[in-house]
Every structure is written in C-alpha cells, then in structure tokens.
Design a protein around this motif. Structure first.
Motif, PDB file in Angstrom:
ATOM      1  N   THR A   1       0.839  -1.113   0.114  1.00 21.99           N
ATOM      2  CA  THR A   1      -0.089   0.132  -0.023  1.00 21.99           C
ATOM      3  C   THR A   1       0.992   1.035   0.032  1.00 21.99           C
ATOM      4  N   ASP A   2       0.612   2.253  -0.857  1.00 20.20           N
ATOM      5  CA  ASP A   2       1.145   3.419  -0.765  1.00 20.20           C
ATOM      6  C   ASP A   2       0.318   4.237   0.222  1.00 20.20           C
ATOM      7  N   ILE A   3       0.911   5.360   0.808  1.00 21.63           N
ATOM      8  CA  ILE A   3       0.177   6.111   2.015  1.00 21.63           C
ATOM      9  C   ILE A   3       0.305   7.582   1.451  1.00 21.63           C
ATOM     10  N   GLY A   4      -0.834   8.304   1.358  1.00 23.95           N
ATOM     11  CA  GLY A   4      -0.830   9.576   0.967  1.00 23.95           C
ATOM     12  C   GLY A   4      -1.378  10.626   1.966  1.00 23.95           C
ATOM     13  N   PHE A   5      -1.152  11.592   1.782  1.00 25.66           N
ATOM     14  CA  PHE A   5      -1.493  12.642   2.811  1.00 25.66           C
ATOM     15  C   PHE A   5      -2.683  13.491   2.319  1.00 25.66           C
ATOM     16  N   ALA A   6      -3.883  13.495   2.661  1.00 21.46           N
ATOM     17  CA  ALA A   6      -5.133  14.044   2.183  1.00 21.46           C
ATOM     18  C   ALA A   6      -5.367  15.461   2.306  1.00 21.46           C
ATOM     19  N   SER A   7      -4.832  15.922   3.190  1.00 16.77           N
ATOM     20  CA  SER A   7      -4.726  17.640   3.300  1.00 16.77           C
ATOM     21  C   SER A   7      -6.102  18.038   3.227  1.00 16.77           C
ATOM     22  N   GLY A   8      -6.936  17.568   4.239  1.00 14.00           N
ATOM     23  CA  GLY A   8      -8.362  18.095   4.178  1.00 14.00           C
ATOM     24  C   GLY A   8      -8.937  18.138   2.887  1.00 14.00           C
ATOM     25  N   SER A   9      -9.463  19.553   2.824  1.00 12.16           N
ATOM     26  CA  SER A   9     -10.552  19.690   1.467  1.00 12.16           C
ATOM     27  C   SER A   9      -9.593  19.564   0.162  1.00 12.16           C
ATOM     28  N   LYS A  10      -8.308  19.753   0.090  1.00 10.38           N
ATOM     29  CA  LYS A  10      -7.521  19.741  -1.152  1.00 10.38           C
ATOM     30  C   LYS A  10      -7.764  18.295  -1.514  1.00 10.38           C
TER      31      LYS A  10
END
Length: 261
Positions: free
Chosen positions: A152-161
C-alpha cells in the motif's frame, strides 16, 4: 476546457461526459443530476441535455472566469482561479529515512517516478501522516487488513484539498483507496464527495464495532447540525458501527486520538 464542453452542450454536440464531470466545481458536481440528462452514444461519447437552464447559466458564468492565475492576475485578482499545479505527499516502498516523495500534479497522468501499488491509504491529518507507523496498524485492525508499504502507498489527504481536480488522475491509478479520516461531519462530507467522483474503489476506514475506541469520541460538535449531518452520512453509506457510536456519544473522534502517546 470546461467552457469548451459547455459550448458543445449548447450546440447539441456529443461530449466526453466523464472528463467534463472532473472539471465541474464541487457545488455543480453535486447537482449534476439536476443539471444534465445524459445518453451514451458510444465509447467516450455522450449526448448531454440541459435539465435546469438556471443552473446551467450559473455554471456558464463560472466557466467564463479567467482561464489561468496569470490571466486573473492581469485583471487584479489571481485568487479567482485555482493554481495549475499541485502536489501530493506520499510514502511508498522506495522512500528512504521516513522522507515522503513530493509528487507534482499538473492534471495529467505523468507525475511520479515510483511504481504505484494497487492500494492507497489516504491519511487526513498531518500529525497522523508523518506518524503513519503508529496509525497504520489501527487502520488494519479496524478493517481486518494488513497494511504496509509492501502492499500500500500512503498519501496525505490535506483536508478539502483531497477533492482537487488535479488529484483525480493520481487517484485513478489505484484499484482501492482507503480513507483514514476523522470521524466527524466534515470528513464524511469529503468522503461522500470523493465517492461520487471515484466510485466503489473508495473505502472509508471504519470498523463494524467501535467498542475498542468508544471512549475516544470526545470532540463535541460546534453546532448540532454537524452531528445530524454526520449521522445522516454514516447511515447513507451503511457505516453502522460509526452510526451507533455517534448516536450514543454525541461527539466526534479526532484521528490523532488513535495515535500512541
């Protein structure tokens, strides 16, 4: 590009409906069934009819805004237009020394040097993203899955962005996207919007039974309608464990509470 699609619809010409939807502002995307009636003519070709002339004219007006920040700046207001580029922070198997890769986004599908896994775990909060080794086992426990950088890759969602149109090509490369978000109204609304755009590949990280985490629901909603909205969306998406916790506790659970101290 959206302006061109709208002109083609006005002229009764077929359009690529899926691509047009990716360009719609969120408010109009949510009202797409009130805006359009569609009929597929062939692969990538759709006949789109206008249902609401009022909404369509509002969309046309918004599409007439400056095409770039440069153009908007020339008339004195660059903030009227979104940037042409964005970025996504992502941990993957090739990352060294806990440094995430910065993936530059420009709306195309050419944006990275690594081989993406089939799954992406999106972590909403910055603290949790950089402390992902502590959060990932909790996500695995909630879904009875074994998450690691090997699969799995892990990404930063950064809220509404996370709902930016620039991110859609990045998301499309994954077969499953697991959303490790807060358990509150804003996070459920973001999930709901992304679900409309990305479909069944999107999975909310929530357990069937919240008993192990029940005491962590301590964040009181600022307004009663926030709790009502969260309950509505939990029921809509059949998150019955979360629905039960929200109704019993009347509070939200912030993702950081899941980290070890």
């Amino acid at each position: 590009m959206l302006k061109k699609y709208l002109q083609q619809i006005r002229q009764g010409k077929p359009v690529h409906y899926g691509r047009m939807l990716e360009l719609l502002p969120p408010l109009f995307y949510q009202k797409k069934s009130e805006l359009f009636k569609v009929r597929q003519l062939g692969s990538g070709r759709w006949q789109v009819s206008i249902v609401s002339e009022v909404l369509f004219r509002q969309l046309e007006q918004q599409a007439l805004q400056p095409a770039s920040r440069k153009e908007a700046a020339q008339i004195g207001d660059s903030h009227r237009v979104n940037t042409s580029f964005g970025y996504q922070l992502v941990y993957h198997e090739g990352c060294q020394n806990r440094q995430p890769e910065v993936v530059v986004l420009d709306g195309t599908d050419k944006f990275q040097s690594y081989q993406a896994k089939s799954s992406l775990l999106l972590i909403e909060n910055e603290e949790c993203f950089f402390r992902y080794p502590q959060l990932v086992p909790v996500c695995g426990q909630m879904l009875a899955l074994d998450f690691s950088l090997h699969n799995t890759d892990i990404g930063f969602a950064s809220g509404s962005k996370a709902s930016s149109a620039l991110l859609m090509p990045f998301y499309q490369q994954y077969q499953q996207i697991y959303c490790a978000f807060d358990f509150d109204a804003a996070a459920l609304e973001l999930f709901d919007l992304l679900k409309q755009r990305l479909g069944d590949k999107l999975i909310f990280v929530t357990p069937a039974d919240f008993s192990p985490w029940q005491t962590l629901f301590n964040n009181k909603p600022k307004h009663p309608n926030q709790l009502a909205k969260a309950i509505e969306l939990a029921e809509k998406h059949h998150f019955y464990g979360l629905l039960d916790a929200l109704q019993q506790k009347g509070c939200f659970l912030e993702q950081e509470a899941l980290l070890e101290s």
